[in-house]
Design an enzyme around this catalytic site. Sequence first.
Site, PDB file in Angstrom:
ATOM      1  N   GLY A  69       0.835  -1.196   0.000  1.00 33.91           N
ATOM      2  CA  GLY A  69       0.000   0.000   0.000  1.00 33.91           C
ATOM      3  C   GLY A  69       0.866   1.241   0.000  1.00 33.91           C
ATOM      4  N   GLY A 147      -5.745  -3.340  -2.382  1.00 32.48           N
ATOM      5  CA  GLY A 147      -4.712  -3.557  -3.405  1.00 32.48           C
ATOM      6  C   GLY A 147      -4.637  -5.015  -3.844  1.00 32.48           C
ATOM      7  N   GLU A 153      -0.804 -10.805   2.705  1.00 31.76           N
ATOM      8  CA  GLU A 153      -0.804  -9.921   3.879  1.00 31.76           C
ATOM      9  C   GLU A 153      -1.281 -10.668   5.120  1.00 31.76           C
ATOM     10  OE1 GLU A 153      -1.594  -5.679   1.569  1.00 31.76           O
ATOM     11  OE2 GLU A 153      -3.276  -6.776   2.392  1.00 31.76           O
TER      12      GLU A 153
HETATM   13  O1  LIG Z   1      -4.590  -4.014   2.121  1.00 25.89           O
HETATM   14  C1  LIG Z   1      -3.875  -3.403   1.387  1.00 25.89           C
HETATM   15  C2  LIG Z   1      -3.528  -3.863   0.032  1.00 25.89           C
HETATM   16  O2  LIG Z   1      -4.145  -5.085  -0.257  1.00 25.89           O
HETATM   17  C3  LIG Z   1      -3.294  -2.105   1.845  1.00 25.89           C
HETATM   18  O3  LIG Z   1      -2.565  -2.286   3.001  1.00 25.89           O
HETATM   19  C4  LIG Z   1      -4.431  -1.173   2.082  1.00 25.89           C
HETATM   20  O4  LIG Z   1      -5.144  -1.071   0.871  1.00 25.89           O
HETATM   21  C5  LIG Z   1      -3.980   0.199   2.569  1.00 25.89           C
HETATM   22  O5  LIG Z   1      -3.342   0.887   1.569  1.00 25.89           O
HETATM   23  P1  LIG Z   1      -2.891   2.407   1.726  1.00 25.89           P
HETATM   24  O6  LIG Z   1      -1.804   2.448   2.746  1.00 25.89           O
HETATM   25  O7  LIG Z   1      -2.442   2.768   0.341  1.00 25.89           O
HETATM   26  O8  LIG Z   1      -4.103   3.193   2.141  1.00 25.89           O
END
Ligand SMILES: O=C(CO)[C@H](O)[C@H](O)COP(=O)(O)O
Length: 291
Positions: A69, A147, A153
Amino acid sequence: MGISALPTSLPVRPVVGITDVKAGAEAVLSPKTVEKALSAIESSKRLAAYTAVDHYVKPEHRVIGIGSGSTVPYVVERIVQQGVEANKDRVFIPTVLALSVSGFQSKELIVESRLNLGDVDQYPVIDVTLDGADEVDRSLNCIKGGGACHLREKVLAEAAKTFILVADYRKNVEYLGTNWQPGVPIEVVPFAYAKVLSNLHNSLGSPNASLRMAVKKAGPVVSDNGNFIIDAPFDQEKMKDPYPIMAQIKMLTGVVEVGLFCHMAEAAYFGNQDGTVTIKRSDGSTTQVTP
Ligand SMILES: O=C(CO)[C@H](O)[C@H](O)COP(=O)(O)O
């Protein structure tokens, strides 16, 4: 910077928090207003990430999980600032191993920062994993997978002795689904997607669940594992305690992983616009610090 050039890790993700709420969602904000709001958001991300690293990445930590992210680059930046000596015997495990088009991927970050790269099959026990989130509730349950990386994750979160979330103030909510509108990301094997969609529509209470479509490519988003992503919104009643619905979705055959992380994080760090950081902990306590 115009709004079309905004850095998002995935085109389907809404840019939450910079719409002029009073004027309505359709209001067009001036480039200057957008830029100001964005820099406040970026500062908040950095503040959260730096403070979390200062509190949780200790000299004795040898294996460190790095999420994905746009907030996580600040985690790596702060770790690099701990110096070559502190990092020379450490191994960093990314959530994304394949090099991809996104500039935010954790493997690239680790390699470009000249940190040692490892994988979770070599290091199944991680000292601490730090990751972003799409939204975090009052009990530290969170939605991840904006994402499309939530399978890896979750493996890195579960492998970690300590799992820490870092985010800006927009992600700090009472109930999941407050600001994050697309719903719960669900990774499914491609041939089962229609069956899982039907289960979600007809049995699990998500009539608007839909397949995530790519924006700069024809067809659906394909995850790093070659799977499809379904986004399933649920009503507030279900999101008040998301664990039961998470378990029900996970039981559906064809589902690989659900982007609901329940009872996993030890603490969540939220950078605020006023330069403070709100820290919510799994014991229910909340503190506000000025780093
Ligand atoms: O879960 C995720 C990706 O799969 C990211 O950690 C989540 O979308 C947060 O992203 P950002 O820091 O850009 O807000």
